[in-house]
Motif scaffolding. Structure first.
Motif, PDB file in Angstrom:
ATOM      1  N   TYR A 291       0.817  -1.210   0.000  1.00  0.00           N
ATOM      2  CA  TYR A 291       0.000   0.000   0.000  1.00  0.00           C
ATOM      3  C   TYR A 291       0.855   1.266   0.000  1.00  0.00           C
ATOM      4  O   TYR A 291       1.866   1.350   0.694  1.00  0.00           O
ATOM      5  N   PHE A 292       0.383   2.224  -0.764  1.00  0.00           N
ATOM      6  CA  PHE A 292       0.877   3.595  -0.677  1.00  0.00           C
ATOM      7  C   PHE A 292      -0.203   4.353   0.095  1.00  0.00           C
ATOM      8  O   PHE A 292      -1.236   4.731  -0.455  1.00  0.00           O
ATOM      9  N   ASN A 293       0.024   4.524   1.386  1.00  0.00           N
ATOM     10  CA  ASN A 293      -1.048   4.948   2.280  1.00  0.00           C
ATOM     11  C   ASN A 293      -1.282   6.445   2.366  1.00  0.00           C
ATOM     12  O   ASN A 293      -2.387   6.880   2.678  1.00  0.00           O
ATOM     13  N   GLU A 294      -0.255   7.246   2.112  1.00  0.00           N
ATOM     14  CA  GLU A 294      -0.347   8.662   2.464  1.00  0.00           C
ATOM     15  C   GLU A 294      -0.628   9.546   1.253  1.00  0.00           C
ATOM     16  O   GLU A 294       0.235   9.804   0.416  1.00  0.00           O
ATOM     17  N   LEU A 295      -1.861  10.006   1.192  1.00  0.00           N
ATOM     18  CA  LEU A 295      -2.305  10.886   0.115  1.00  0.00           C
ATOM     19  C   LEU A 295      -1.538  12.209   0.167  1.00  0.00           C
ATOM     20  O   LEU A 295      -1.383  12.810   1.228  1.00  0.00           O
ATOM     21  N   GLN A 296      -1.069  12.666  -1.002  1.00  0.00           N
ATOM     22  CA  GLN A 296      -0.280  13.898  -1.076  1.00  0.00           C
ATOM     23  C   GLN A 296      -0.916  14.973  -1.948  1.00  0.00           C
ATOM     24  O   GLN A 296      -0.767  16.163  -1.669  1.00  0.00           O
ATOM     25  N   ALA A 297      -1.596  14.571  -3.009  1.00  0.00           N
ATOM     26  CA  ALA A 297      -2.183  15.553  -3.937  1.00  0.00           C
ATOM     27  C   ALA A 297      -3.342  14.926  -4.680  1.00  0.00           C
ATOM     28  O   ALA A 297      -3.355  13.714  -4.929  1.00  0.00           O
ATOM     29  N   VAL A 298      -4.334  15.755  -5.035  1.00  0.00           N
ATOM     30  CA  VAL A 298      -5.500  15.309  -5.790  1.00  0.00           C
ATOM     31  C   VAL A 298      -5.840  16.392  -6.813  1.00  0.00           C
ATOM     32  O   VAL A 298      -5.763  17.590  -6.512  1.00  0.00           O
ATOM     33  N   THR A 299      -6.227  15.989  -8.022  1.00  0.00           N
ATOM     34  CA  THR A 299      -6.628  16.950  -9.040  1.00  0.00           C
ATOM     35  C   THR A 299      -8.117  17.255  -8.930  1.00  0.00           C
ATOM     36  O   THR A 299      -8.867  16.558  -8.238  1.00  0.00           O
ATOM     37  N   ASP A 300      -8.552  18.288  -9.633  1.00  0.00           N
ATOM     38  CA  ASP A 300      -9.980  18.495  -9.827  1.00  0.00           C
ATOM     39  C   ASP A 300     -10.518  17.358 -10.689  1.00  0.00           C
ATOM     40  O   ASP A 300      -9.752  16.586 -11.279  1.00  0.00           O
ATOM     41  N   VAL A 301     -11.837  17.257 -10.786  1.00  0.00           N
ATOM     42  CA  VAL A 301     -12.443  16.233 -11.632  1.00  0.00           C
ATOM     43  C   VAL A 301     -12.166  16.566 -13.097  1.00  0.00           C
ATOM     44  O   VAL A 301     -12.405  17.691 -13.547  1.00  0.00           O
ATOM     45  N   VAL A 302     -11.645  15.590 -13.836  1.00  0.00           N
ATOM     46  CA  VAL A 302     -11.386  15.764 -15.263  1.00  0.00           C
ATOM     47  C   VAL A 302     -12.167  14.711 -16.039  1.00  0.00           C
ATOM     48  O   VAL A 302     -12.501  13.644 -15.502  1.00  0.00           O
ATOM     49  N   HIS A 303     -12.464  15.001 -17.287  1.00  0.00           N
ATOM     50  CA  HIS A 303     -13.282  14.107 -18.112  1.00  0.00           C
ATOM     51  C   HIS A 303     -12.389  13.397 -19.119  1.00  0.00           C
ATOM     52  O   HIS A 303     -11.717  14.045 -19.928  1.00  0.00           O
ATOM     53  N   ILE A 304     -12.354  12.053 -19.069  1.00  0.00           N
ATOM     54  CA  ILE A 304     -11.512  11.256 -19.957  1.00  0.00           C
ATOM     55  C   ILE A 304     -12.318  10.089 -20.512  1.00  0.00           C
ATOM     56  O   ILE A 304     -12.801   9.244 -19.745  1.00  0.00           O
ATOM     57  N   ASN A 305     -12.483  10.042 -21.821  1.00  0.00           N
ATOM     58  CA  ASN A 305     -13.159   8.911 -22.480  1.00  0.00           C
ATOM     59  C   ASN A 305     -14.495   8.544 -21.834  1.00  0.00           C
ATOM     60  O   ASN A 305     -14.778   7.372 -21.580  1.00  0.00           O
ATOM     61  N   GLY A 306     -15.293   9.557 -21.548  1.00  0.00           N
ATOM     62  CA  GLY A 306     -16.611   9.306 -20.980  1.00  0.00           C
ATOM     63  C   GLY A 306     -16.636   9.081 -19.483  1.00  0.00           C
ATOM     64  O   GLY A 306     -17.692   8.794 -18.912  1.00  0.00           O
ATOM     65  N   HIS A 307     -15.477   9.205 -18.825  1.00  0.00           N
ATOM     66  CA  HIS A 307     -15.393   9.007 -17.378  1.00  0.00           C
ATOM     67  C   HIS A 307     -15.026  10.323 -16.687  1.00  0.00           C
ATOM     68  O   HIS A 307     -14.201  11.084 -17.187  1.00  0.00           O
ATOM     69  N   ASP A 308     -15.640  10.566 -15.538  1.00  0.00           N
ATOM     70  CA  ASP A 308     -15.228  11.674 -14.674  1.00  0.00           C
ATOM     71  C   ASP A 308     -14.253  11.113 -13.651  1.00  0.00           C
ATOM     72  O   ASP A 308     -14.586  10.199 -12.895  1.00  0.00           O
ATOM     73  N   VAL A 309     -13.051  11.678 -13.624  1.00  0.00           N
ATOM     74  CA  VAL A 309     -11.936  11.064 -12.910  1.00  0.00           C
ATOM     75  C   VAL A 309     -11.191  12.101 -12.077  1.00  0.00           C
ATOM     76  O   VAL A 309     -11.118  13.277 -12.440  1.00  0.00           O
ATOM     77  N   VAL A 310     -10.647  11.663 -10.949  1.00  0.00           N
ATOM     78  CA  VAL A 310      -9.626  12.432 -10.240  1.00  0.00           C
ATOM     79  C   VAL A 310      -8.353  11.603 -10.188  1.00  0.00           C
ATOM     80  O   VAL A 310      -8.400  10.382 -10.032  1.00  0.00           O
ATOM     81  N   PHE A 311      -7.213  12.262 -10.368  1.00  0.00           N
ATOM     82  CA  PHE A 311      -5.919  11.635 -10.166  1.00  0.00           C
ATOM     83  C   PHE A 311      -5.434  11.978  -8.764  1.00  0.00           C
ATOM     84  O   PHE A 311      -5.696  13.073  -8.252  1.00  0.00           O
ATOM     85  N   ALA A 312      -4.716  11.059  -8.152  1.00  0.00           N
ATOM     86  CA  ALA A 312      -4.193  11.290  -6.808  1.00  0.00           C
ATOM     87  C   ALA A 312      -2.788  10.722  -6.692  1.00  0.00           C
ATOM     88  O   ALA A 312      -2.472   9.680  -7.275  1.00  0.00           O
ATOM     89  N   THR A 313      -1.957  11.414  -5.935  1.00  0.00           N
ATOM     90  CA  THR A 313      -0.595  10.972  -5.676  1.00  0.00           C
ATOM     91  C   THR A 313      -0.491  10.499  -4.235  1.00  0.00           C
ATOM     92  O   THR A 313      -0.964  11.169  -3.311  1.00  0.00           O
ATOM     93  N   PHE A 314       0.138   9.349  -4.048  1.00  0.00           N
ATOM     94  CA  PHE A 314       0.312   8.747  -2.732  1.00  0.00           C
ATOM     95  C   PHE A 314       1.796   8.456  -2.507  1.00  0.00           C
ATOM     96  O   PHE A 314       2.555   8.252  -3.453  1.00  0.00           O
ATOM     97  N   THR A 315       2.177   8.396  -1.238  1.00  0.00           N
ATOM     98  CA  THR A 315       3.535   7.987  -0.893  1.00  0.00           C
ATOM     99  C   THR A 315       3.497   6.952   0.224  1.00  0.00           C
ATOM    100  O   THR A 315       2.476   6.775   0.894  1.00  0.00           O
TER     101      THR A 315
END
Length: 567
Positions: A291-315
């Protein structure tokens, strides 16, 4: 001893039935010797201003093609239409310092002189014409509304308790939507009262229960998102459900209803009735899931190929083997977690277990008032006492939220840096159909990663395009300190640049390093860079300019250079 156990654990993962994925090597790796010529901002008004400025940048925001830099005692704006050669100068500057008396009171509390300033921690749009700005104000937070175009004060100061932290080292997030301010921070000078708070609207203010670890336990707030009928708060916190005695940090998302009106005098009066939280899982699947347990950053909701998505970085934990991962989450799948089983602890020392279905009230309390299955109630104040009482004690969902493809989209392990900031471009390349994620670290490294999924696949493959050091060691030094932590990143497509902020400087980084390949067609094509292409007419590698009709040769998919001459 602990590090030895971790090393053994990591070794076992590599030997597990499901092989631990190998780190990708970047197509291009650059030192700061190449990037130190990039334009940068040091707080100067013009080329004649040679004074050393104490910036202490807190955040960077782009609104209406204006770059806002929130710093210590000052806010700077930069016109995004300018093209600086070496140094970037501010267009406007708003100075908001703590009064001399406030600074003295702060020092009397035992704080250092450096801490007793006004660190601008909230800078968001209130509406089309105004900005809502809050600062720590020498451990006495206040907020004001300003006109966007002139920085003229619109109203009197209001207390920032519950909106802005007292201490600049504490985390906070905030967003204005629907006439309300939603914030996550700490509401006291000792940083002991974390809360998620709604205020400045026509209906009663709502908050989480005060100092109740079942709601929040030492949270570090990362991001807040407005999506559909809900507001989502992303953060990491100490896991109250962990069985061991250690302080296990996990990542969470909290969902609250926009139309939540609070409970009644008996239950949840002036508190959230819709507060639900679930764990965000980002791990390498194997016999021993890593597991990469510790959330560090999250994007706004973006639209990709019909999906609403957020990207997140973990450490991984700072006491563990260094590792970072990027996971993506489909908002539709994320919401499904809040329709699952609840988790509960029946006594203070018992383990946490799923709540049996027959002990959950009917109708099930998982949605907003007026929505199925609570469509019979026009307001949360009308909810029956059994629902309100249940929601007072049950906030945690039993099953965590899996990322797309149930594995990280990108990994970086066994390196000396952790990835803690990110920016995403979902319309890169000449056809505006490529996803590129920029990742910033604690030591000035900037990574560029592109998605290469094809066909029906969705965010299943990534290619590591660039790793570069963007910190300028000669110009970003302040009072002998080389703090290389990237504190904020903002992407601006029209200018083809990523603005990377450190504590005492901001650097404008081109999205692509096309000039690096110069007159070499083979190097240009092999780079697979969606921001660069080979121009046969001029025989050079050039940056794509939005709307430009020039013909480019490019092979983002494979970087195929067979038959091309070396150069």
């Amino acid at each position: 001893m602990r590090s030895g156990i971790l090393l053994l654990y990591f070794t076992l993962l590599h030997c597990a039935v499901v092989a631990f994925p190998e780190d990708q090597e970047p197509t291009v790796r650059l030192s700061d010797m190449y990037t130190q010529g990039y334009p940068l901002f040091l707080g100067h008004e013009s080329g004649d201003d040679k004074e050393e400025h104490t910036l202490d940048i807190q955040q960077v925001v782009i609104m209406d093609r204006i770059l806002y830099i929130a710093a210590r005692d000052n806010i700077y704006t930069i016109d995004m239409g300018t093209s600086p050669a070496e140094e970037i100068y501010f267009t406007k500057k708003l100075t908001w310092e703590s009064s001399e008396n406030k600074a003295k009171e702060c020092i009397m509390l035992g704080k250092s002189e450096d801490e007793c300033h006004n660190f601008i921690r909230v800078l968001i749009k209130r509406n089309d014409d105004t900005l809502f700005i809050c600062g720590t104000n020498a451990f006495s937070p206040f907020c004001r509304t300003y006109k966007m175009d002139t920085f003229e004060i619109e109203d009197n100061k209001i207390k920032g308790k519950g909106i802005c932290p007292y201490n600049a080292k504490d985390s906070n997030v905030a967003i204005f939507t629907g006439g309300y301010l939603y914030s996550g921070t700490v509401a006291d000078i000792q940083s002991m009262d974390p809360l998620i708070y709604r205020s400045l609207g026509d209906t009663p203010n709502l908050r989480t229960e005060k100092q109740n670890s079942k709601w929040l336990k030492e949270p570090h707030f990362i991001h807040v998102v407005d999506y559909g009928s809900y507001i989502y708060f992303f953060f990491r916190e100490v896991a109250i459900e962990a069985c061991d005695t250690g302080q296990l940090i996990v990542s969470r998302v909290v969902r609250v209803c926009k139309n939540d009106m609070g409970g009644n005098e008996a239950f949840l009066d002036q508190m959230w009735t819709s507060f639900l939280k679930a764990r965000l899982n980002c791990f390498v699947p194997s016999i021993l899931n890593f597991y990469f347990n510790e959330l560090q950053a999250v994007t706004d909701v973006v639209h990709i190929n019909g999906h609403d998505v957020v990207f997140a970085t973990f450490t991984t934990s700072e006491y563990s083997i260094p590792g970072s991962a990027v996971c993506a989450y489909d908002m539709h799948e994320l919401d499904k977690a809040f329709s699952g089983r609840f988790k509960e602890q029946l006594s203070p020392f018992s383990i946490w277990t799923p709540v049996p279905g027959d002990q959950v009230p009917t109708p099930r309390p998982v949605s907003c008032a007026g929505s199925e299955p609570l469509e019979a109630y026009t307001s949360s104040k009308d909810f029956p006492d059994d629902i309100l009482n249940f929601m007072k004690e049950h906030h945690l969902m039993d099953v965590g939220i899996s990322s797309t493809e149930s594995q990280p989209w990108f990994l970086r392990t066994m390196v000396k840096y952790r990835l803690t900031k990110m920016a995403v471009d979902v319309s890169a390349g000449p056809n505006n159909d490529r996803v590129v994620v920029f990742l910033g670290s604690q030591n000035g490294m900037l990574l560029k990663v592109m998605d290469t999924s094809g066909g029906n696949a969705f965010l299943s493959n990534s290619v590591f395009l660039e790793e570069m050091s963007v910190y300028n060691p000669e110009k970003c030094i302040h009072k002998g300190s080389h703090d290389k932590t990237i504190v904020s990143m903002q992407l601006d497509k029209p200018s083809g640049a990523l603005y990377v902020a450190f504590r005492h400087c901001l650097i404008k980084v081109p999205l692509g390093r096309c000039k690096l390949h110069g007159k070499c067609k083979k190097a240009c094509i092999a780079s697979r860079d969606p921001y660069c292409g080979w121009v046969e007419e001029s025989k050079e590698c050039k940056h794509f300019i939005p709307g430009e009709s020039q013909e480019f040769v490019q092979d983002i998919e494979h970087g195929n250079v067979s038959g091309m001459e070396d150069c």
